[in-house]
Design a protein around this motif. Structure first.
Motif, PDB file in Angstrom:
ATOM      1  N   GLU A  30      42.699  49.559  50.680  1.00  0.00           N
ATOM      2  CA  GLU A  30      44.055  49.037  50.801  1.00  0.00           C
ATOM      3  C   GLU A  30      44.198  47.710  50.056  1.00  0.00           C
ATOM      4  OE1 GLU A  30      44.940  48.825  54.943  1.00  0.00           O
ATOM      5  OE2 GLU A  30      45.099  50.991  55.165  1.00  0.00           O
ATOM      6  N   GLN A  31      43.182  46.852  50.158  1.00  0.00           N
ATOM      7  CA  GLN A  31      43.221  45.572  49.450  1.00  0.00           C
ATOM      8  C   GLN A  31      43.220  45.796  47.943  1.00  0.00           C
ATOM      9  OE1 GLN A  31      39.842  43.468  50.965  1.00  0.00           O
ATOM     10  NE2 GLN A  31      40.922  42.694  52.774  1.00  0.00           N
ATOM     11  N   ASN A  32      42.374  46.707  47.477  1.00  0.00           N
ATOM     12  CA  ASN A  32      42.316  46.992  46.042  1.00  0.00           C
ATOM     13  C   ASN A  32      43.626  47.599  45.549  1.00  0.00           C
ATOM     14  OD1 ASN A  32      39.735  46.006  45.762  1.00  0.00           O
ATOM     15  ND2 ASN A  32      38.765  48.002  46.019  1.00  0.00           N
ATOM     16  N   GLN A  33      44.210  48.496  46.350  1.00  0.00           N
ATOM     17  CA  GLN A  33      45.468  49.126  45.972  1.00  0.00           C
ATOM     18  C   GLN A  33      46.585  48.089  45.924  1.00  0.00           C
ATOM     19  OE1 GLN A  33      46.701  52.228  48.609  1.00  0.00           O
ATOM     20  NE2 GLN A  33      48.075  53.143  47.112  1.00  0.00           N
ATOM     21  N   SER A  34      46.580  47.171  46.880  1.00  0.00           N
ATOM     22  CA  SER A  34      47.577  46.111  46.905  1.00  0.00           C
ATOM     23  C   SER A  34      47.463  45.232  45.669  1.00  0.00           C
ATOM     24  CB  SER A  34      47.398  45.281  48.171  1.00  0.00           C
ATOM     25  OG  SER A  34      48.062  44.072  48.087  1.00  0.00           O
ATOM     26  N   LYS A  35      46.239  44.890  45.282  1.00  0.00           N
ATOM     27  CA  LYS A  35      46.027  44.081  44.085  1.00  0.00           C
ATOM     28  C   LYS A  35      46.490  44.821  42.841  1.00  0.00           C
ATOM     29  CE  LYS A  35      42.117  41.407  45.828  1.00  0.00           C
ATOM     30  NZ  LYS A  35      40.667  41.162  45.711  1.00  0.00           N
ATOM     31  N   GLU A  36      46.204  46.135  42.770  1.00  0.00           N
ATOM     32  CA  GLU A  36      46.619  46.925  41.620  1.00  0.00           C
ATOM     33  C   GLU A  36      48.137  46.992  41.528  1.00  0.00           C
ATOM     34  OE1 GLU A  36      44.747  50.757  41.798  1.00  0.00           O
ATOM     35  OE2 GLU A  36      42.739  49.899  41.760  1.00  0.00           O
ATOM     36  N   GLU A  37      48.818  47.161  42.676  1.00  0.00           N
ATOM     37  CA  GLU A  37      50.273  47.218  42.678  1.00  0.00           C
ATOM     38  C   GLU A  37      50.878  45.900  42.205  1.00  0.00           C
ATOM     39  OE1 GLU A  37      51.345  48.356  46.620  1.00  0.00           O
ATOM     40  OE2 GLU A  37      50.779  50.446  46.328  1.00  0.00           O
ATOM     41  N   SER A  38      50.322  44.778  42.655  1.00  0.00           N
ATOM     42  CA  SER A  38      50.858  43.491  42.224  1.00  0.00           C
ATOM     43  C   SER A  38      50.605  43.275  40.738  1.00  0.00           C
ATOM     44  CB  SER A  38      50.278  42.343  43.052  1.00  0.00           C
ATOM     45  OG  SER A  38      48.895  42.213  42.832  1.00  0.00           O
ATOM     46  N   ASN A  39      49.470  43.733  40.232  1.00  0.00           N
ATOM     47  CA  ASN A  39      49.189  43.630  38.794  1.00  0.00           C
ATOM     48  C   ASN A  39      50.168  44.477  37.990  1.00  0.00           C
ATOM     49  OD1 ASN A  39      47.062  41.874  39.180  1.00  0.00           O
ATOM     50  ND2 ASN A  39      45.505  43.465  39.085  1.00  0.00           N
ATOM     51  N   ILE A  40      50.483  45.671  38.485  1.00  0.00           N
ATOM     52  CA  ILE A  40      51.430  46.543  37.794  1.00  0.00           C
ATOM     53  C   ILE A  40      52.816  45.908  37.775  1.00  0.00           C
ATOM     54  CG2 ILE A  40      52.646  48.757  37.960  1.00  0.00           C
ATOM     55  CD1 ILE A  40      49.966  49.935  38.993  1.00  0.00           C
ATOM     56  N   LYS A  41      53.224  45.301  38.893  1.00  0.00           N
ATOM     57  CA  LYS A  41      54.529  44.635  38.950  1.00  0.00           C
ATOM     58  C   LYS A  41      54.581  43.478  37.968  1.00  0.00           C
ATOM     59  CE  LYS A  41      55.538  45.806  43.743  1.00  0.00           C
ATOM     60  NZ  LYS A  41      55.673  45.284  45.106  1.00  0.00           N
ATOM     61  N   GLU A  42      53.518  42.689  37.884  1.00  0.00           N
ATOM     62  CA  GLU A  42      53.474  41.572  36.941  1.00  0.00           C
ATOM     63  C   GLU A  42      53.558  42.070  35.509  1.00  0.00           C
ATOM     64  OE1 GLU A  42      50.088  39.086  37.650  1.00  0.00           O
ATOM     65  OE2 GLU A  42      50.597  38.810  39.757  1.00  0.00           O
ATOM     66  N   VAL A  46      56.504  41.177  32.729  1.00  0.00           N
ATOM     67  CA  VAL A  46      56.172  40.655  31.393  1.00  0.00           C
ATOM     68  C   VAL A  46      56.729  41.583  30.324  1.00  0.00           C
ATOM     69  CG1 VAL A  46      54.272  40.185  29.806  1.00  0.00           C
ATOM     70  CG2 VAL A  46      54.159  39.369  32.159  1.00  0.00           C
ATOM     71  N   ALA A  47      56.620  42.888  30.527  1.00  0.00           N
ATOM     72  CA  ALA A  47      57.126  43.848  29.548  1.00  0.00           C
ATOM     73  C   ALA A  47      58.636  43.745  29.425  1.00  0.00           C
ATOM     74  CB  ALA A  47      56.727  45.266  29.940  1.00  0.00           C
ATOM     75  N   SER A  48      59.345  43.602  30.539  1.00  0.00           N
ATOM     76  CA  SER A  48      60.801  43.500  30.471  1.00  0.00           C
ATOM     77  C   SER A  48      61.223  42.216  29.784  1.00  0.00           C
ATOM     78  CB  SER A  48      61.417  43.593  31.865  1.00  0.00           C
ATOM     79  OG  SER A  48      61.091  42.449  32.633  1.00  0.00           O
ATOM     80  N   GLN A  49      60.499  41.135  29.981  1.00  0.00           N
ATOM     81  CA  GLN A  49      60.814  39.886  29.310  1.00  0.00           C
ATOM     82  C   GLN A  49      60.540  40.002  27.818  1.00  0.00           C
ATOM     83  OE1 GLN A  49      58.435  37.056  31.412  1.00  0.00           O
ATOM     84  NE2 GLN A  49      59.924  36.793  33.039  1.00  0.00           N
TER      85      GLN A  49
END
Length: 107
Positions: A30-42, A46-49
């Motif tokens: 769950e911790q790893n998945q949470s970190k991956e989700e936050s990385n994907i959001k970041e 960045v891509a939209s900017q």
């Protein structure tokens, strides 16, 4: 010899006690998945900017010279950009400035 065996068994008991806590794979996943989700959001942010910033810029003089190709008379473009502080604009910024200029009331 018995003392050595007692010391060795004591050491092995201590090492077993350290690792006696059960490993919770679910919590770790769950911790790893949470970190991956936050990385994907970041990365998405960045891509939209980056997409917004990829629009080409043109000098004010280029807009004035080519205003008629964009559908505006040279006088309208010059008036809209008269007080512009920037030396280069995107087409979107240019359109917004011209529309604002055309929407002003004449006093």
């Amino acid at each position: 010899m018995e003392d050595v065996e007692a010391n060795v068994s004591g050491i092995s008991d201590e090492s077993n006690n350290v690792n006696s806590e059960p490993y919770d794979a679910t919590a770790n996943n769950e911790q790893n998945q949470s970190k991956e989700e936050s990385n994907i959001k970041e990365e998405a942010i960045v891509a939209s900017q980056t997409i917004v910033n990829d629009e080409p810029t043109y000098s004010i003089q280029e807009f004035i010279d080519n205003g008629e190709a964009l559908g505006y008379k040279k006088e309208v473009v010059a008036g809209a950009l008269f007080s512009c502080k920037k030396s280069e604009l995107t087409k979107t910024e240019f359109e917004a400035m011209v529309q604002e200029f055309l929407g002003k009331k004449v006093e």
